[in-house]
Design a protein around this motif. Structure first.
Motif, short mmCIF file in Angstrom:
data_model
loop_
_atom_site.label_atom_id
_atom_site.label_comp_id
_atom_site.label_asym_id
_atom_site.label_seq_id
_atom_site.Cartn_x
_atom_site.Cartn_y
_atom_site.Cartn_z
N PHE A 231 0.69 -1.03 -0.51
CA PHE A 231 -0.13 -0.15 -0.57
C PHE A 231 0.84 1.27 -0.16
N PRO A 232 0.65 2.41 -0.91
CA PRO A 232 -0.19 2.10 -1.60
C PRO A 232 -0.39 1.76 -3.21
N PRO A 233 -1.47 0.98 -3.87
CA PRO A 233 -1.22 0.26 -5.10
C PRO A 233 -0.75 1.26 -6.07
N PRO A 234 -0.53 0.63 -7.36
CA PRO A 234 0.05 2.22 -8.22
C PRO A 234 -1.23 3.01 -8.78
N GLY A 235 -1.38 5.10 -8.78
CA GLY A 235 -1.90 5.02 -9.05
C GLY A 235 -3.30 5.91 -8.46
N PHE A 236 -2.85 5.46 -6.73
CA PHE A 236 -3.95 5.49 -5.85
C PHE A 236 -3.81 6.59 -5.32
N PRO A 237 -4.85 7.72 -5.53
CA PRO A 237 -4.70 8.97 -4.91
C PRO A 237 -5.06 9.06 -3.82
N VAL A 238 -3.47 9.26 -3.45
CA VAL A 238 -2.98 9.39 -1.53
C VAL A 238 -4.02 10.56 -1.28
N GLY A 239 -3.53 11.28 -1.87
CA GLY A 239 -3.86 12.86 -1.39
C GLY A 239 -5.09 13.02 -0.88
N GLU A 240 -6.56 11.70 -1.54
CA GLU A 240 -7.44 12.14 -1.18
C GLU A 240 -7.74 10.84 0.23
N LEU A 241 -6.83 10.59 0.45
CA LEU A 241 -7.21 9.15 1.27
C LEU A 241 -8.11 9.31 2.43
N PHE A 242 -7.55 9.81 3.38
CA PHE A 242 -7.83 10.77 4.38
C PHE A 242 -9.28 11.77 4.33
N ALA A 243 -10.09 11.87 3.53
CA ALA A 243 -10.91 12.22 2.75
C ALA A 243 -11.98 11.11 2.99
N MET A 244 -11.07 9.90 2.60
CA MET A 244 -12.34 8.86 2.23
C MET A 244 -12.43 7.37 3.23
N ARG A 245 -13.83 7.27 3.38
CA ARG A 245 -13.79 5.97 4.35
C ARG A 245 -13.30 4.59 4.02
N PRO A 246 -13.09 3.74 4.41
CA PRO A 246 -12.53 2.36 4.23
C PRO A 246 -12.89 1.16 3.36
N PRO A 247 -14.60 2.03 3.24
CA PRO A 247 -15.13 0.79 1.51
C PRO A 247 -15.36 1.35 0.71
N GLU A 248 -14.81 2.44 0.33
CA GLU A 248 -14.33 3.57 -0.57
C GLU A 248 -13.08 3.30 -0.28
N VAL A 249 -12.22 3.36 -0.43
CA VAL A 249 -10.63 3.00 -0.56
C VAL A 249 -10.30 1.07 -1.04
N PHE A 250 -11.54 1.11 -0.23
CA PHE A 250 -11.46 -1.08 -0.67
C PHE A 250 -12.03 -0.86 -2.33
N ALA A 251 -13.30 -0.13 -2.09
CA ALA A 251 -14.20 -0.54 -3.58
C ALA A 251 -12.66 -0.19 -5.17
N SER A 252 -12.02 1.04 -4.70
CA SER A 252 -11.68 1.27 -5.31
C SER A 252 -10.37 0.60 -6.32
N VAL A 253 -9.77 -0.30 -5.56
CA VAL A 253 -8.85 -1.53 -6.14
C VAL A 253 -9.26 -2.91 -5.80
N ALA A 254 -10.35 -3.60 -4.70
CA ALA A 254 -11.12 -4.89 -4.90
C ALA A 254 -12.98 -5.02 -4.46
N PRO A 255 -13.52 -4.18 -5.76
CA PRO A 255 -14.92 -3.99 -5.50
C PRO A 255 -15.38 -5.44 -4.54
N ASP A 256 -15.13 -6.49 -5.58
CA ASP A 256 -16.06 -7.78 -4.74
C ASP A 256 -14.86 -8.38 -3.31
N LYS A 257 -14.18 -7.49 -2.49
CA LYS A 257 -14.11 -7.10 -1.58
C LYS A 257 -13.83 -6.57 -0.51
N VAL A 258 -14.93 -5.88 -0.65
CA VAL A 258 -15.09 -4.64 0.18
C VAL A 258 -15.17 -4.99 1.55
N GLU A 259 -16.37 -6.03 1.46
CA GLU A 259 -16.76 -6.29 3.06
C GLU A 259 -15.77 -6.86 3.99
#
Length: 225
Positions: free
Chosen positions: A40-68
Motif C-alpha cells: 500500500f498504496p497501489p499504483p495510481g491510488f490518489p493518496v492525497g484523498e486518502l483521509f477524506a475517504m471512508r475505508p469501504p471507498e478505498v477498498f472499492a477502488s482496488v477490490a470491489p468484490d472484497k469490500v466487506e
C-alpha cells in the motif's frame, strides 16, 4: 455572532484533533499485505484523498468484490495500530477549556464510531467532553455533503447561527458552508494552507494556539506560546 461567542463548536477528528496519518497508513498496509498480498498504496491510488475517504471507498477502488471482507480486516487491524495515533499539542486543553467555560464541543467525522473512540482514548480526550459524536454510522452521505453536520446540529439541539465547524480539509469547509455554518480551517493537519485558503474559510489558523484564540479560549502558557 463571532467564532469566540458561539456555543456549539463542531470539530472534525482526523487532522484536526488527532494526527492519525501513521496509524491509518499502517492499518491499510496490514490489510493490503495480509489480505491482498500487495503493498500500500497501489499504483495510481490518489493518496492525497486518502483521509477524506471512508475505508469501504478505498477498498472499492482496488477490490470491489472484497469490500466487506477488507473492511472487516481493517476494523480488526486498527487496534494494532492505535499506538501510532497522536494528539495535536494543546488540543486536549482546548476541548476541556471549551467545556469548562460552558460551551459545547462536538465531533462530526467521516470515521466509524469504534475507531473514533479508540483515537480519543489514546489521545486522552474524554469522549464525554463532547456534546455529541457523529460518525460514519449516522449518515449515508459524508462530508463534503452537509448531512453529517446537520445531523450533529439536530442531535445537539443546536441552532446553526450559534455553531461553527472546525476542520483541516476542503471537504470540511465545503460541508460547513453547505450546512450554513461558518468554517474554521486549520493548516496544521493533512492539507496545505494554499489549498484551504482558496476556499476562503471564515478563519484560517496555523496552530492550536491560533485556533484557541479564534474560538476565544484561554490556554496554558506553554501552549499559547
Amino acid at each position: 455572532m463571532t467564532a469566540s461567542s458561539k456555543t456549539h463548536i463542531l470539530f472534525d477528528l482526523d487532522g484536526t484533533l488527532v494526527d492519525t496519518r501513521a496509524a491509518v497508513t499502517e492499518c491499510y498496509s496490514i490489510v493490503f499485505r495480509e489480505e491482498l498480498g500487495s503493498p500500500f498504496p497501489p499504483p495510481g491510488f490518489p493518496v492525497g484523498e486518502l483521509f477524506a475517504m471512508r475505508p469501504p471507498e478505498v477498498f472499492a477502488s482496488v477490490a470491489p468484490d472484497k469490500v466487506e471482507v477488507l473492511h472487516a480486516a481493517y476494523r480488526a487491524a486498527y487496534p494494532r495500530c492505535a499506538s501510532l495515533v497522536k494528539v495535536f499539542a494543546g488540543v486536549r486543553d482546548l476541548i476541556l477549556g471549551l467545556r469548562q467555560s460552558g460551551r459545547k464541543p462536538s465531533i462530526v467525522t467521516n470515521k466509524g464510531l469504534e475507531r473514533t473512540l479508540i483515537d480519543l482514548k489514546v489521545a486522552d480526550i474524554p469522549a464525554d467532553a463532547f456534546e455529541v459524536i457523529v460518525t460514519a454510522e449516522d449518515t449515508i452521505d459524508r462530508k463534503p455533503h452537509p448531512a453529517p453536520i446537520l445531523f450533529g446540529l439536530d442531535k445537539a439541539g443546536a441552532d446553526g447561527s450559534d455553531a461553527i465547524y472546525v476542520g483541516d480539509g476542503p471537504q470540511d469547509v465545503l460541508a460547513a458552508r453547505a450546512a450554513g455554518l461558518d468554517a474554521v480551517a486549520v493548516t496544521y493537519g493533512f492539507y496545505a494552507s494554499e489549498t484551504l485558503a482558496q476556499l476562503e474559510p471564515d478563519h484560517l489558523v496555523d496552530d492550536v494556539a491560533g485556533l484557541a484564540q479564534a474560538l476565544g479560549v484561554s490556554m496554558p502558557a506553554e501552549v499559547a506560546g
